[in-house]
Design a protein around this motif. Structure first.
Motif, PDB file in Angstrom:
ATOM      1  N   GLU A  17       0.438  -1.421  -0.002  1.00 28.10           N
ATOM      2  CA  GLU A  17      -0.045  -0.082  -0.407  1.00 28.10           C
ATOM      3  C   GLU A  17       0.784   0.975  -0.001  1.00 28.10           C
ATOM      4  OE1 GLU A  17      -2.913   0.214   3.140  1.00 28.10           O
ATOM      5  OE2 GLU A  17      -3.986  -1.408   1.757  1.00 28.10           O
ATOM      6  N   ALA A  18       0.241   2.314  -0.096  1.00 27.78           N
ATOM      7  CA  ALA A  18       1.164   3.304  -0.548  1.00 27.78           C
ATOM      8  C   ALA A  18       0.612   4.859  -0.498  1.00 27.78           C
ATOM      9  CB  ALA A  18       1.596   3.381  -1.829  1.00 27.78           C
ATOM     10  N   ALA A  19       1.106   5.598  -0.239  1.00 26.76           N
ATOM     11  CA  ALA A  19       0.355   6.958   0.655  1.00 26.76           C
ATOM     12  C   ALA A  19       0.346   7.813  -1.004  1.00 26.76           C
ATOM     13  CB  ALA A  19       1.310   7.611   1.620  1.00 26.76           C
ATOM     14  N   GLY A  20      -0.939   8.664  -0.988  1.00 26.74           N
ATOM     15  CA  GLY A  20      -0.937   9.162  -2.364  1.00 26.74           C
ATOM     16  C   GLY A  20       0.006  10.717  -1.871  1.00 26.74           C
ATOM     17  N   GLY A  21       0.979  10.514  -2.906  1.00 23.52           N
ATOM     18  CA  GLY A  21       1.392  12.304  -2.991  1.00 23.52           C
ATOM     19  C   GLY A  21       3.161  11.854  -2.855  1.00 23.52           C
ATOM     20  N   ASP A  22       3.205  10.921  -2.013  1.00 21.30           N
ATOM     21  CA  ASP A  22       4.445   9.659  -2.278  1.00 21.30           C
ATOM     22  C   ASP A  22       4.276   9.016  -4.004  1.00 21.30           C
ATOM     23  OD1 ASP A  22       5.152  10.100   0.270  1.00 21.30           O
ATOM     24  OD2 ASP A  22       4.401   7.782   1.247  1.00 21.30           O
ATOM     25  N   SER A  23       6.268   9.449  -3.679  1.00 20.04           N
ATOM     26  CA  SER A  23       6.980   8.628  -4.773  1.00 20.04           C
ATOM     27  C   SER A  23       6.774   7.067  -4.490  1.00 20.04           C
ATOM     28  CB  SER A  23       8.202   8.757  -5.342  1.00 20.04           C
ATOM     29  OG  SER A  23       8.904   8.246  -4.920  1.00 20.04           O
ATOM     30  N   VAL A  24       7.005   6.292  -6.211  1.00 20.16           N
ATOM     31  CA  VAL A  24       6.721   4.991  -6.323  1.00 20.16           C
ATOM     32  C   VAL A  24       8.128   4.619  -5.390  1.00 20.16           C
ATOM     33  CG1 VAL A  24       7.043   3.173  -7.375  1.00 20.16           C
ATOM     34  CG2 VAL A  24       5.488   4.528  -8.583  1.00 20.16           C
ATOM     35  N   MET A  25       9.213   5.620  -5.770  1.00 22.46           N
ATOM     36  CA  MET A  25      10.426   4.838  -5.064  1.00 22.46           C
ATOM     37  C   MET A  25      10.021   5.335  -3.411  1.00 22.46           C
ATOM     38  SD  MET A  25      13.812   7.943  -4.247  1.00 22.46           S
ATOM     39  CE  MET A  25      12.436   8.251  -3.402  1.00 22.46           C
ATOM     40  N   GLN A  26       9.317   6.248  -3.006  1.00 23.03           N
ATOM     41  CA  GLN A  26       9.313   6.206  -1.527  1.00 23.03           C
ATOM     42  C   GLN A  26       8.736   4.877  -0.406  1.00 23.03           C
ATOM     43  OE1 GLN A  26       7.291  10.322  -2.011  1.00 23.03           O
ATOM     44  NE2 GLN A  26       8.948  11.319  -0.536  1.00 23.03           N
ATOM     45  N   ALA A  27       7.397   4.773  -1.953  1.00 26.68           N
ATOM     46  CA  ALA A  27       6.737   3.221  -1.256  1.00 26.68           C
ATOM     47  C   ALA A  27       7.544   2.391  -1.312  1.00 26.68           C
ATOM     48  CB  ALA A  27       5.650   3.067  -2.555  1.00 26.68           C
ATOM     49  N   ALA A  28       8.594   2.034  -2.038  1.00 23.03           N
ATOM     50  CA  ALA A  28       9.606   0.813  -1.785  1.00 23.03           C
ATOM     51  C   ALA A  28      10.131   0.706  -0.976  1.00 23.03           C
ATOM     52  CB  ALA A  28      10.765   0.901  -3.401  1.00 23.03           C
ATOM     53  N   LEU A  29      11.065   1.527  -0.795  1.00 24.03           N
ATOM     54  CA  LEU A  29      11.979   2.312   0.017  1.00 24.03           C
ATOM     55  C   LEU A  29      11.237   2.246   1.746  1.00 24.03           C
ATOM     56  CD1 LEU A  29      14.188   5.179  -0.424  1.00 24.03           C
ATOM     57  CD2 LEU A  29      14.402   3.031  -0.558  1.00 24.03           C
ATOM     58  N   ALA A  30      10.389   2.327   1.743  1.00 25.24           N
ATOM     59  CA  ALA A  30       8.946   2.022   3.185  1.00 25.24           C
ATOM     60  C   ALA A  30       8.487   0.620   3.364  1.00 25.24           C
ATOM     61  CB  ALA A  30       7.927   3.010   3.047  1.00 25.24           C
ATOM     62  N   ASN A  31       8.583   0.189   2.056  1.00 29.54           N
ATOM     63  CA  ASN A  31       7.960  -1.297   2.133  1.00 29.54           C
ATOM     64  C   ASN A  31       9.233  -2.244   2.581  1.00 29.54           C
ATOM     65  OD1 ASN A  31       4.971  -1.502   3.158  1.00 29.54           O
ATOM     66  ND2 ASN A  31       6.287  -0.120   0.918  1.00 29.54           N
ATOM     67  N   GLY A  32      10.264  -1.885   2.197  1.00 31.09           N
ATOM     68  CA  GLY A  32      11.709  -2.886   2.219  1.00 31.09           C
ATOM     69  C   GLY A  32      11.632  -3.469   0.438  1.00 31.09           C
ATOM     70  N   ILE A  33      11.667  -2.749  -0.597  1.00 28.76           N
ATOM     71  CA  ILE A  33      11.653  -3.471  -1.579  1.00 28.76           C
ATOM     72  C   ILE A  33      13.155  -3.838  -1.776  1.00 28.76           C
ATOM     73  CG2 ILE A  33      10.854  -3.312  -4.510  1.00 28.76           C
ATOM     74  CD1 ILE A  33       8.202  -4.526  -2.540  1.00 28.76           C
ATOM     75  N   GLU A  34      13.728  -5.024  -2.292  1.00 30.93           N
ATOM     76  CA  GLU A  34      14.734  -5.406  -3.212  1.00 30.93           C
ATOM     77  C   GLU A  34      14.675  -5.333  -4.011  1.00 30.93           C
ATOM     78  OE1 GLU A  34      16.999  -8.398  -1.812  1.00 30.93           O
ATOM     79  OE2 GLU A  34      16.132  -8.542   0.565  1.00 30.93           O
ATOM     80  N   GLY A  35      15.535  -4.096  -5.150  1.00 34.92           N
ATOM     81  CA  GLY A  35      16.015  -3.254  -6.095  1.00 34.92           C
ATOM     82  C   GLY A  35      15.710  -1.673  -6.426  1.00 34.92           C
ATOM     83  N   ILE A  36      15.224  -1.494  -5.170  1.00 33.29           N
ATOM     84  CA  ILE A  36      15.224  -0.089  -5.509  1.00 33.29           C
ATOM     85  C   ILE A  36      16.619   0.391  -4.931  1.00 33.29           C
ATOM     86  CG2 ILE A  36      14.049   1.935  -5.355  1.00 33.29           C
ATOM     87  CD1 ILE A  36      12.818   0.488  -8.174  1.00 33.29           C
ATOM     88  N   VAL A  37      17.467   1.133  -4.686  1.00 35.99           N
ATOM     89  CA  VAL A  37      18.409   1.148  -4.211  1.00 35.99           C
ATOM     90  C   VAL A  37      18.035   2.443  -3.284  1.00 35.99           C
ATOM     91  CG1 VAL A  37      21.127   1.959  -3.589  1.00 35.99           C
ATOM     92  CG2 VAL A  37      20.109   0.140  -5.421  1.00 35.99           C
ATOM     93  N   ALA A  38      17.760   3.808  -4.810  1.00 32.75           N
ATOM     94  CA  ALA A  38      17.784   5.025  -4.139  1.00 32.75           C
ATOM     95  C   ALA A  38      18.494   6.196  -3.393  1.00 32.75           C
ATOM     96  CB  ALA A  38      15.793   5.422  -3.816  1.00 32.75           C
TER      97      ALA A  38
END
Length: 107
Positions: A17-38
């Motif tokens: 789940e992602a907060a509106g206004g965030d970026s896809v990158m922020q959602a990935a980082l907030a949820n520990g998605i491996e593969g997005i280094v940022a």
């Protein structure tokens, strides 16, 4: 909250789940998605949040800016027509169900 599905290179899928206004990158980082280094934290300075937008979603995520396209030249993995920097895709309710594919490498 909009949901985003991240697909790893081995076809593993993680939906968050992602907060509106965030970026896809922020959602990935907030949820520990491996593969997005940022490495640059979303400043569009490193291309380590490169992703491939699923074909069904390309028209809804919008086109990459000239600056984003230029930064994608530094991506570690193949750049495709569906390539985007995930820091540049803003989450909206219209993107509920978005699917992005992660590249083999970011660095």
């Amino acid at each position: 909250m909009p949901k985003i599905t991240f697909v790893s290179p081995d076809d593993g899928r993680t939906t968050v789940e992602a907060a509106g206004g965030d970026s896809v990158m922020q959602a990935a980082l907030a949820n520990g998605i491996e593969g997005i280094v940022a490495e640059c934290g979303g400043a569009m300075m490193c291309a380590t949040c490169h992703c491939y937008v699923d074909e069904d979603w390309l028209s809804r995520t919008g086109a990459a800016s000239d600056e984003e396209r230029a930064m994608l030249d530094f991506a570690a993995s193949e750049v495709r027509p569906s390539s985007r920097l995930s820091c540049q895709i803003a989450i909206t309710e219209e993107l509920d169900g978005l699917t992005v594919h992660l590249p083999e490498a970011q660095i």
